[in-house]
Design an enzyme around this catalytic site. Sequence first.
Site, PDB file in Angstrom:
ATOM      1  N   VAL A 110       0.835  -1.205   0.000  1.00 39.67           N
ATOM      2  CA  VAL A 110       0.000   0.000   0.000  1.00 39.67           C
ATOM      3  C   VAL A 110       0.871   1.257   0.000  1.00 39.67           C
ATOM      4  O   VAL A 110       0.354   2.363  -0.007  1.00 39.67           O
ATOM      5  CB  VAL A 110      -0.994  -0.012   1.192  1.00 39.67           C
ATOM      6  N   HIS A 126      -4.200  -4.080  -2.958  1.00 40.50           N
ATOM      7  CA  HIS A 126      -4.722  -3.959  -1.594  1.00 40.50           C
ATOM      8  C   HIS A 126      -4.923  -2.510  -1.158  1.00 40.50           C
ATOM      9  O   HIS A 126      -4.990  -2.234   0.034  1.00 40.50           O
ATOM     10  CB  HIS A 126      -3.786  -4.685  -0.606  1.00 40.50           C
ATOM     11  N   GLY A 194       9.230 -10.956  -2.768  1.00 37.29           N
ATOM     12  CA  GLY A 194       8.961 -10.550  -1.392  1.00 37.29           C
ATOM     13  C   GLY A 194       7.525 -10.703  -0.922  1.00 37.29           C
ATOM     14  O   GLY A 194       7.005  -9.810  -0.266  1.00 37.29           O
ATOM     15  N   SER A 196       4.919 -13.727   0.960  1.00 35.06           N
ATOM     16  CA  SER A 196       4.811 -15.081   1.517  1.00 35.06           C
ATOM     17  C   SER A 196       3.745 -15.889   0.786  1.00 35.06           C
ATOM     18  O   SER A 196       3.585 -17.075   1.062  1.00 35.06           O
ATOM     19  CB  SER A 196       4.497 -15.002   3.010  1.00 35.06           C
TER      20      SER A 196
END
Length: 250
Positions: A110, A126, A194, A196
């Site tokens: 963000v 997001h 980067g 997960s």
Amino acid sequence: MEISCSFILKFNIFATTNELENMKKLVVLTGAGMSAESGISTFRDSGGLWEKYKVEDVATPEAWYKNPALVLDFYNQRRKQLLASMPNAGHKTLAGLEKYFDTQIITQNVDNLHEQAGSTVVLHLHGELLKVRSTGPGQEVFDVDLKNLEIDLGNLCPKGFQLRPHIVWFGEAVPEIENAIQITEQADIFVVIGTSMQVYPAASLINYVKSDTPIYLIDPHEIEYLPAHITLIQKGASEGLEDLKKFLKI
Ligand code: APR
């Protein structure tokens, strides 16, 4: 308005329309690890944000109904941290790839560090920290005043509705996912940096990559299971992107 400006910039400075058509399409999915070297905390690493805060207290619609002041404070702090941060070498390397590829970034982040580094085509899955949204029926989106980063209870949109962070919270729809899927399906090269890959639907994007498209994954952590068609560059974003350039022969 901002999107069309980005395209004008892209055509004028980086490549003409013809050049873009002849370029391979490089699609890059980034997550919190992309900004880690800029000093912005990731979420799920040791010491990450979700160790310090409970998701359900600050990043869900229920949190907003229960304690909006706490939610606003959480994002006010994130905004201040962003304003104190700079794009890292990895962000800059990615921006530089626009000279060689028709580059599209899909980010879960963000922050606006990709844009600050010079990337011109960035889709925020997001939401964005430097935007706020009306809680009224129109859900209009506004830029945050950079001289006054705090959004508090009582800060209203022009129609009189409380402003909220322009963030996709857990449990909310992800309005940009269809666009992200279409972009992913067109990739000639797909790079993941980067993340997960624990949060859906963002993590499912990899399933839309064409079967003959090479996939590169840049992340310093060990990966337990990696399908054979994915090349792992087990490094941080900046260093890993230098290796990626070698793989891409630039
Ligand atoms: N360079 C590259 N990757 C790194 C670095 C670095 N310097 N440091 C850490 N990482 C990796 C970690 O190994 C991990 O795989 O970044 C990843 C960060 O994962 P998460 O903290 O889970 O962040 P992310 O995947 O972006 O989270 C997805 O979850 O909480 C929500 O909405 C939030 O967008 C976020 C989403």
